[in-house]
Design a protein around this motif. Structure first.
Motif, mmCIF file in Angstrom:
data_model
loop_
_atom_site.group_PDB
_atom_site.id
_atom_site.type_symbol
_atom_site.label_atom_id
_atom_site.label_comp_id
_atom_site.label_asym_id
_atom_site.label_seq_id
_atom_site.Cartn_x
_atom_site.Cartn_y
_atom_site.Cartn_z
ATOM 1 N N ALA A 24 0.833 -1.193 0.000
ATOM 2 C CA ALA A 24 0.000 0.000 0.000
ATOM 3 C C ALA A 24 0.869 1.244 0.000
ATOM 4 O O ALA A 24 1.989 1.239 0.515
ATOM 5 N N SER A 25 0.341 2.310 -0.591
ATOM 6 C CA SER A 25 1.116 3.557 -0.708
ATOM 7 C C SER A 25 1.243 4.290 0.622
ATOM 8 O O SER A 25 2.052 5.202 0.752
ATOM 9 N N ARG A 26 0.430 3.904 1.580
ATOM 10 C CA ARG A 26 0.525 4.513 2.903
ATOM 11 C C ARG A 26 0.049 3.529 3.951
ATOM 12 O O ARG A 26 -0.461 2.443 3.612
ATOM 13 N N TYR A 27 0.206 3.906 5.202
ATOM 14 C CA TYR A 27 -0.197 3.060 6.300
ATOM 15 C C TYR A 27 -1.700 2.786 6.262
ATOM 16 O O TYR A 27 -2.502 3.706 6.101
ATOM 17 N N ILE A 28 -2.033 1.510 6.373
ATOM 18 C CA ILE A 28 -3.427 1.102 6.446
ATOM 19 C C ILE A 28 -3.788 0.948 7.918
ATOM 20 O O ILE A 28 -3.307 0.028 8.580
ATOM 21 N N ASN A 29 -4.611 1.844 8.422
ATOM 22 C CA ASN A 29 -4.908 1.810 9.853
ATOM 23 C C ASN A 29 -5.976 0.768 10.180
ATOM 24 O O ASN A 29 -6.290 -0.101 9.357
ATOM 25 N N SER A 30 -6.512 0.868 11.354
ATOM 26 C CA SER A 30 -7.411 -0.174 11.851
ATOM 27 C C SER A 30 -8.843 -0.028 11.354
ATOM 28 O O SER A 30 -9.729 -0.745 11.806
ATOM 29 N N MET A 31 -9.105 0.863 10.435
ATOM 30 C CA MET A 31 -10.463 1.107 9.974
ATOM 31 C C MET A 31 -10.661 0.739 8.516
ATOM 32 O O MET A 31 -11.335 1.434 7.763
ATOM 33 N N TYR A 32 -10.084 -0.362 8.104
ATOM 34 C CA TYR A 32 -10.200 -0.812 6.721
ATOM 35 C C TYR A 32 -10.634 -2.271 6.651
ATOM 36 O O TYR A 32 -10.495 -3.042 7.598
ATOM 37 N N VAL A 33 -11.160 -2.612 5.508
ATOM 38 C CA VAL A 33 -11.319 -4.008 5.113
ATOM 39 C C VAL A 33 -10.419 -4.210 3.901
ATOM 40 O O VAL A 33 -10.462 -3.418 2.942
ATOM 41 N N LEU A 34 -9.574 -5.222 3.966
ATOM 42 C CA LEU A 34 -8.639 -5.532 2.883
ATOM 43 C C LEU A 34 -9.014 -6.890 2.298
ATOM 44 O O LEU A 34 -9.382 -7.805 3.036
ATOM 45 N N GLY A 35 -8.895 -7.014 1.000
ATOM 46 C CA GLY A 35 -9.317 -8.270 0.397
ATOM 47 C C GLY A 35 -8.447 -8.711 -0.759
ATOM 48 O O GLY A 35 -7.728 -7.901 -1.358
ATOM 49 N N TRP A 36 -8.494 -9.993 -1.018
ATOM 50 C CA TRP A 36 -7.896 -10.575 -2.223
ATOM 51 C C TRP A 36 -9.021 -11.134 -3.082
ATOM 52 O O TRP A 36 -9.916 -11.837 -2.577
ATOM 53 N N PHE A 37 -8.955 -10.829 -4.355
ATOM 54 C CA PHE A 37 -9.950 -11.286 -5.316
ATOM 55 C C PHE A 37 -9.230 -11.918 -6.497
ATOM 56 O O PHE A 37 -8.037 -11.709 -6.691
ATOM 57 N N ARG A 38 -9.955 -12.677 -7.288
ATOM 58 C CA ARG A 38 -9.340 -13.269 -8.479
ATOM 59 C C ARG A 38 -10.356 -13.306 -9.607
ATOM 60 O O ARG A 38 -11.570 -13.329 -9.385
ATOM 61 N N GLN A 39 -9.819 -13.301 -10.816
ATOM 62 C CA GLN A 39 -10.663 -13.356 -11.999
ATOM 63 C C GLN A 39 -10.015 -14.240 -13.039
ATOM 64 O O GLN A 39 -8.910 -13.945 -13.512
ATOM 65 N N ALA A 40 -10.691 -15.321 -13.356
ATOM 66 C CA ALA A 40 -10.229 -16.232 -14.403
ATOM 67 C C ALA A 40 -10.845 -15.804 -15.729
ATOM 68 O O ALA A 40 -11.885 -15.138 -15.752
#
Length: 132
Positions: A24-40
């Protein structure tokens, strides 16, 4: 605004492992949802794993549960996806994503956390190819 850059994709044989990283370009604080997605190819983008920061609550698609692990580094800048026991059906472009949250992690449900439309910051993707 958050810029996300994925790395770590590649080609591997079935049963092998890969570790994806998302910087990430900056600090991700405690108020985020982060995810991994995929597309075939020819398929819709689908959620793989997500993490509610601050509470470190994780969510997984049934297809990857027990094989993939999502985590965030202590510095809060990097999201990782450890992928073990890879299968040919895991082949796809993998994307990391983020969204600010104004709700408690306790009310976040898996289907919501793994819905691409809920996220507004995206990386460019990294290819993962698993051969049989």
């Amino acid at each position: 605004q958050v810029q996300l850059v994925e790395s770590g994709g590649g080609s591997v044989q079935a049963g092998g492992s890969l570790r994806l990283s998302c910087a990430a370009s900056r600090y991700i604080n405690s108020m985020y949802v982060l995810g991994w997605f995929r597309q075939a190819p020819g398929k819709e983008r689908e959620g793989v794993a997500a993490l509610c920061t601050g509470a470190d609550v994780t969510y997984y698609a049934d297809s990857v549960k027990g094989r993939f692990t999502i985590s965030q580094d202590n510095a809060g800048n990097t999201l990782t996806l450890q992928m073990n026991s890879l299968k040919p059906e895991d082949t796809a472009v993998y994307y990391c994503a983020a969204r600010f949250r104004d709700f408690s992690c306790q009310i976040l449900r898996t289907n919501y956390a793994l819905t691409p439309q809920q996220y507004n910051f995206w990386g460019q993707g990294t290819q993962v190819t698993v051969s049989s």
